[in-house]
Design a protein around this motif. Structure first.
Motif, mmCIF file in Angstrom:
data_model
loop_
_atom_site.group_PDB
_atom_site.id
_atom_site.type_symbol
_atom_site.label_atom_id
_atom_site.label_comp_id
_atom_site.label_asym_id
_atom_site.label_seq_id
_atom_site.Cartn_x
_atom_site.Cartn_y
_atom_site.Cartn_z
ATOM 1 N N SER A 1 0.811 -1.218 0.000
ATOM 2 C CA SER A 1 0.000 0.000 0.000
ATOM 3 C C SER A 1 0.848 1.273 0.000
ATOM 4 O O SER A 1 0.328 2.371 -0.224
ATOM 5 C CB SER A 1 -0.925 0.023 1.226
ATOM 6 O OG SER A 1 -0.169 0.106 2.426
ATOM 7 N N GLU A 2 2.158 1.134 0.250
ATOM 8 C CA GLU A 2 3.025 2.305 0.375
ATOM 9 C C GLU A 2 3.694 2.698 -0.936
ATOM 10 O O GLU A 2 4.389 3.725 -0.982
ATOM 11 C CB GLU A 2 4.112 2.037 1.424
ATOM 12 C CG GLU A 2 3.570 1.843 2.830
ATOM 13 C CD GLU A 2 4.651 1.465 3.832
ATOM 14 O OE1 GLU A 2 4.726 2.108 4.903
ATOM 15 O OE2 GLU A 2 5.426 0.526 3.543
ATOM 16 N N HIS B 1 -8.490 8.651 -7.556
ATOM 17 C CA HIS B 1 -9.843 8.648 -6.997
ATOM 18 C C HIS B 1 -10.284 7.233 -6.630
ATOM 19 O O HIS B 1 -9.839 6.250 -7.232
ATOM 20 C CB HIS B 1 -10.811 9.239 -8.044
ATOM 21 C CG HIS B 1 -12.213 9.436 -7.554
ATOM 22 N ND1 HIS B 1 -12.630 10.622 -7.002
ATOM 23 C CD2 HIS B 1 -13.289 8.609 -7.540
ATOM 24 C CE1 HIS B 1 -13.907 10.527 -6.692
ATOM 25 N NE2 HIS B 1 -14.329 9.304 -6.996
ATOM 26 N N ASN B 2 -11.152 7.118 -5.659
ATOM 27 C CA ASN B 2 -11.753 5.860 -5.221
ATOM 28 C C ASN B 2 -12.123 4.988 -6.428
ATOM 29 O O ASN B 2 -12.881 5.395 -7.296
ATOM 30 C CB ASN B 2 -12.998 6.177 -4.392
ATOM 31 C CG ASN B 2 -13.636 4.951 -3.786
ATOM 32 O OD1 ASN B 2 -13.485 3.831 -4.266
ATOM 33 N ND2 ASN B 2 -14.373 5.166 -2.709
ATOM 34 N N LYS B 3 -11.568 3.768 -6.479
ATOM 35 C CA LYS B 3 -11.804 2.894 -7.636
ATOM 36 C C LYS B 3 -13.277 2.528 -7.794
ATOM 37 O O LYS B 3 -13.744 2.283 -8.914
ATOM 38 C CB LYS B 3 -10.969 1.617 -7.494
ATOM 39 C CG LYS B 3 -9.487 1.832 -7.525
ATOM 40 C CD LYS B 3 -8.731 0.533 -7.258
ATOM 41 C CE LYS B 3 -7.247 0.773 -7.127
ATOM 42 N NZ LYS B 3 -6.513 -0.467 -6.796
ATOM 43 N N PRO C 1 -9.971 10.567 -2.545
ATOM 44 C CA PRO C 1 -8.679 9.900 -2.746
ATOM 45 C C PRO C 1 -8.663 8.470 -2.224
ATOM 46 O O PRO C 1 -9.251 8.150 -1.187
ATOM 47 C CB PRO C 1 -7.694 10.785 -1.985
ATOM 48 C CG PRO C 1 -8.510 11.497 -0.971
ATOM 49 C CD PRO C 1 -9.864 11.691 -1.597
ATOM 50 N N LEU C 2 -7.940 7.637 -2.957
ATOM 51 C CA LEU C 2 -7.675 6.290 -2.489
ATOM 52 C C LEU C 2 -6.756 6.339 -1.269
ATOM 53 O O LEU C 2 -5.925 7.245 -1.157
ATOM 54 C CB LEU C 2 -6.968 5.487 -3.584
ATOM 55 C CG LEU C 2 -7.798 5.034 -4.778
ATOM 56 C CD1 LEU C 2 -6.874 4.646 -5.928
ATOM 57 C CD2 LEU C 2 -8.671 3.850 -4.376
ATOM 58 N N PRO C 3 -6.853 5.379 -0.369
ATOM 59 C CA PRO C 3 -5.878 5.312 0.723
ATOM 60 C C PRO C 3 -4.526 4.869 0.185
ATOM 61 O O PRO C 3 -4.419 4.228 -0.860
ATOM 62 C CB PRO C 3 -6.476 4.270 1.666
ATOM 63 C CG PRO C 3 -7.357 3.433 0.806
ATOM 64 C CD PRO C 3 -7.883 4.339 -0.260
ATOM 65 N N GLY C 4 -3.465 5.224 0.919
ATOM 66 C CA GLY C 4 -2.127 4.801 0.550
ATOM 67 C C GLY C 4 -1.554 5.570 -0.618
ATOM 68 O O GLY C 4 -2.102 6.579 -1.067
ATOM 69 N N ALA C 5 -0.435 5.069 -1.133
ATOM 70 C CA ALA C 5 0.294 5.762 -2.198
ATOM 71 C C ALA C 5 -0.529 5.900 -3.468
ATOM 72 O O ALA C 5 -0.337 6.847 -4.246
ATOM 73 C CB ALA C 5 1.595 5.024 -2.487
#
Length: 426
Positions: free
Chosen positions: A102-103, A282-284, A296-300
């Motif tokens: 996730s990073e 953006h959120n998938k 925004p999506l979480p993580g990188a």
């Protein structure tokens, strides 16, 4: 890691023995070497542009074929669907740099990613507005931080602090870095260090730099342009806040290759951080609803802006699969021996020809040795090429020699040493 030891010999039989017993020797056959009159050259410029993996052509042609076969449907129906293509690289990238999946994210180019990181992590205040870099940082880093400072209304001459070697020295001392951060830490917003300095080849201790930075309330970021694929990294464990790297040097993904970015998972859901947004971050689940508000999506992944360049990612996938098979642990172990052999062969050569400026301690260098060549260094590089050796030159007088362990051999290094000895005996 424990530094491997070996008794070196300036002898072709020794070099061949090392290659014959090298557990990574099979990977050399996975790369295409430039040639001259049918003979392979000695390629020691992987720190500038890595060699092409043999599988890269097939991987790129596969996606060209999918485009021809499917058109737009390739986003969903290709054997490696384009909609998800960057995800095929995530776990391999995470293992490469010592991160959680996730990073990390593969996207953009290095300096673009650096700007995106500084948008989020450079938050200057009246008391703390400075950015610390090396005095000989790569120019693009300097341009980036200067423009960020100006964007926030600061004079770069005041906002940029530089870590410089002592008078008469060419590399930094760890104690001087620590003293500088301790002295100026309360003024510094971001510490940004090239983990391996592009010019000198000096490598820095990311864990200690991150600790020092955080002790003084600074964000710590690093440019891994010469670190990713070169050194064994542990970005998550070293507590680095952010990192950026390119894909065309040690990672062998081709000229102008897609780059990478790391954001520590402490910021995974820090949605209040400033960022330059784009639809691929953006959120998938709702991305294709085309709504007006950025989620925004979480993580990188949340720092993505645009959909991924598939052909570039295909070339990078070809290389990352080789790194994943070889492992950075084994590559670093070989690199210490290979660069040590290069150092062994060069040290007896007259200082009138060149001086090694990269630290001799294996913990302070990767696969690159930088040579200070006082007399006509550009002509020196051309002469090397005439003798079948490819290195590169950086102003004012530095020749960089980099035996990348995934495809370079001990015999390559021996041949280079023979050429250098010939020059010294002229």
């Amino acid at each position: 890691m424990t530094t491997p030891t070996v008794t070196y010999a300036n002898d072709l039989d020794f070099a061949k023995h090392m290659d014959e017993t090298d557990p990574l020797r099979v990977f050399r056959q996975e790369f295409l070497f430039p040639n001259r009159a049918g003979d392979s050259i000695v390629y020691l410029a992987g720190n500038s542009l890595g060699l092409q993996p043999r599988s890269a052509t097939g991987y790129v042609l596969e996606e060209l074929g999918e485009w021809a076969r499917l058109g737009v449907e390739g986003h969903f129906q290709a054997r490696h669907p384009w909609l998800l293509y960057h995800e095929f690289l995530t776990e391999m990238t995470a293992r490469l740099v010592g991160a959680n999946p996730s990073e990390v994210i593969t996207m953009n180019s290095l300096t673009v990613n650096l700007h995106l990181m500084l948008v989020s992590f450079y938050k200057p205040t009246k008391e703390r507005f400075k950015i610390l870099i090396e005095s000989d940082a790569f120019p693009s880093d300097r341009y980036a931080v200067a423009s960020q400072a100006k964007f926030h209304g600061y004079d770069p001459k005041e906002a940029i602090l530089e870590l410089a070697p002592r008078q008469g020295e060419l590399t930094l001392r760890q104690e001087d870095i620590e003293e500088f951060i301790q002295k100026h830490g309360n003024e510094i917003a971001v510490v940004l260090i090239g983990q391996v300095n592009y010019l000198t080849g000096q490598a820095f201790d990311l864990l200690r730099l991150a600790e020092l930075s955080h002790e003084h309330g600074c964000i710590f970021g690093t440019n891994l342009a010469h670190g990713a694929g070169n050194l064994r990294l542990n970005l998550h464990g070293d507590d680095v806040d952010f990192a950026v790297w390119c894909g065309y040097k040690y990672l062998n993904a081709g000229p102008g290759a897609v780059a990478g970015c790391f954001v520590h998972d402490r910021y995974e859901e820090s949605f209040d951080l400033s960022r330059f947004a784009g639809w691929w971050g953006h959120n998938k689940e709702t991305r294709f609803e085309m709504g007006p508000e950025f989620d925004p999506l979480p993580g990188a992944e949340g720092w993505q802006i645009s959909n991924p360049p598939i052909f570039q990612m295909a070339a990078l996938r070809a290389s990352l699969e080789l790194f994943d098979k070889a492992t950075m642990y084994a590559l670093r172990k070989k690199s210490v021996l290979l660069t040590g052999y290069l150092d062994f062969l060069l040290k007896p050569i007259s200082s009138d020809i060149c001086t090694i400026i990269t630290p001799s301690d294996p913990e302070q260098r990767g696969a690159q040795l930088s040579l200070k060549v006082p007399k006509q260094p550009q002509q020196f590089v051309r002469q090397l090429k005439d003798h079948g050796v490819i290195c590169d030159f950086r102003e004012p007088d530095i020749v960089r020699v980099a035996p990348a362990p995934i495809y370079c051999s001990f015999e390559d290094v021996y041949k280079f040493g023979q050429v250098m000895t010939k020059f010294a005996n002229k």
